[in-house]
Design an enzyme around this catalytic site. Sequence first.
Site: not given
Length: 188
Positions: A13, A88, A127, A129, A140
Amino acid sequence: MRLVFIGPPGAGKGTQAEKIIATYDLAHLSTGDMLRAARDAQTEVGKKANEFMSSGQLVPDDIIVAIIEERLQQDDCQKGYLLDGFPRTIAQAEALDQMLEAKNTPLDVVLELQVPEEELFKRLAGRGRADDQPEVIRQRLVAYRQQTEPLLDYYGKKGLLKSVDGLGTIDDIFARVKNVLDGLAGSE
Ligand code: ADP
């Protein structure tokens, strides 16, 4: 154009959002970015939010709704915006509906970026993070399935949902996105 962008963590996104806001001249409202900035600045809201973010849980609705409500009043949002990471939950979507109804500024479209779960794991694990640890990623994804996926039905029933295949190159995907968004502009 007022647009909501929905997709699971790792769907890409953020990458597509950058291209969308540049092409259509929209304000980019990423709640993840806002919360990370608040956390890094160690504000009260940021510290509270981090208790949830660090374990992959959603931050409570009242916190995030207050942040968005304030943000939507700023000048740069009047030209149109892309909401990335909000709403969300159904409660957040209802709160957004109320805010927009009061201002008589309805959403134009809800864009879903679709990516299969096996692919999401691969992408997120690469990634790095702080909340990209395997256990947090799993949480998540669970939060997405349980709390965010019901929004697809919510917006589908309102006739606002458009889904785009999120597999392929960045340019392939953006071409699909553009197809959808350009189609809307023509019907206005
Ligand atoms: P991703 O989509 O990759 O999971 P984001 O950057 O959008 O990541 O969000 C990171 C974290 O910020 C989420 O896991 C959640 O804890 C919090 N967050 C972001 N947006 C919201 C929201 N609308 N409601 C509740 N929590 C949120």
